[in-house]
Design an enzyme around this catalytic site. Sequence first.
Site, PDB file in Angstrom:
ATOM      1  N   CYS A   8      17.865  57.632  69.617  1.00 48.50           N
ATOM      2  CA  CYS A   8      18.483  57.904  70.988  1.00 48.50           C
ATOM      3  C   CYS A   8      18.284  59.316  71.437  1.00 48.50           C
ATOM      4  O   CYS A   8      17.902  60.135  70.883  1.00 48.50           O
ATOM      5  CB  CYS A   8      19.757  57.377  71.313  1.00 48.50           C
ATOM      6  N   ASN A  11      22.072  61.042  69.187  1.00 45.66           N
ATOM      7  CA  ASN A  11      22.347  60.405  67.951  1.00 45.66           C
ATOM      8  C   ASN A  11      23.776  60.554  67.682  1.00 45.66           C
ATOM      9  O   ASN A  11      24.197  60.792  66.577  1.00 45.66           O
ATOM     10  CB  ASN A  11      21.757  61.213  66.893  1.00 45.66           C
ATOM     11  N   CYS A  13      25.719  57.992  69.863  1.00 44.30           N
ATOM     12  CA  CYS A  13      26.295  56.473  70.495  1.00 44.30           C
ATOM     13  C   CYS A  13      25.575  55.354  70.054  1.00 44.30           C
ATOM     14  O   CYS A  13      25.623  54.539  69.101  1.00 44.30           O
ATOM     15  CB  CYS A  13      26.271  56.588  71.920  1.00 44.30           C
ATOM     16  N   ARG A  14      24.207  55.063  70.768  1.00 41.98           N
ATOM     17  CA  ARG A  14      23.211  54.020  70.279  1.00 41.98           C
ATOM     18  C   ARG A  14      22.715  54.078  68.959  1.00 41.98           C
ATOM     19  O   ARG A  14      22.817  52.936  68.480  1.00 41.98           O
ATOM     20  CB  ARG A  14      22.344  53.925  71.765  1.00 41.98           C
ATOM     21  N   SER A  15      22.077  55.283  68.587  1.00 40.65           N
ATOM     22  CA  SER A  15      21.177  55.125  67.239  1.00 40.65           C
ATOM     23  C   SER A  15      22.342  54.898  66.305  1.00 40.65           C
ATOM     24  O   SER A  15      21.685  54.043  65.237  1.00 40.65           O
ATOM     25  CB  SER A  15      20.178  56.101  67.394  1.00 40.65           C
ATOM     26  N   ASP A 125      23.204  53.787  78.015  1.00 45.87           N
ATOM     27  CA  ASP A 125      23.820  54.772  77.332  1.00 45.87           C
ATOM     28  C   ASP A 125      25.434  54.581  77.756  1.00 45.87           C
ATOM     29  O   ASP A 125      25.582  54.848  78.993  1.00 45.87           O
ATOM     30  CB  ASP A 125      23.381  56.114  77.685  1.00 45.87           C
TER      31      ASP A 125
END
Length: 158
Positions: A8, A11, A13-15, A125
């Site tokens: 993401c 690095n 939140c999402r990944s 996001d």
Amino acid sequence: MIKVLFVCTGNICRSPTADGVFRKIVDQAGLSNEIGIDSCGLSAYHVGELPDPRSREMAESRGYDLNDIRSRKIKPSDYIQFDYILAMDDGHLRDMRRQAPSEHQHRIELFLDYHPEMAGQSVPDPYYGGSNGFVRVFDMIEETSNNLLSHIRKQHGL
């Protein structure tokens, strides 16, 4: 070993959420020795930091632990070392395709292409939104991760 990398922006939140969720699913399937998992960001804004506190809280509430994940920036060698390089959104996908050597382009995919109903879409996001954004992201990531594992098992005979 089959290696999976989630990518993401920063690095945090999402990944790392996908990293933690997929890691637990792989552990529960008894495949930790067969599938390696990592995450990174396209930017270096948060290198060395823990995932966002909201991601860690949501993870904890669902039985995941993100506390051993530290933000890192993608490296040129990642395009060679990982079999699955999964972008959280279409912007990440475009950026990575510009960076990666042509012989490794086939490894770069959109994460939600493994979701049964959201192929071609981006994981939003949640960083600038409220807690509902984190709930939605976790729901997407959990469902997609289960499908991703099924795909990897089928493709690699695990």
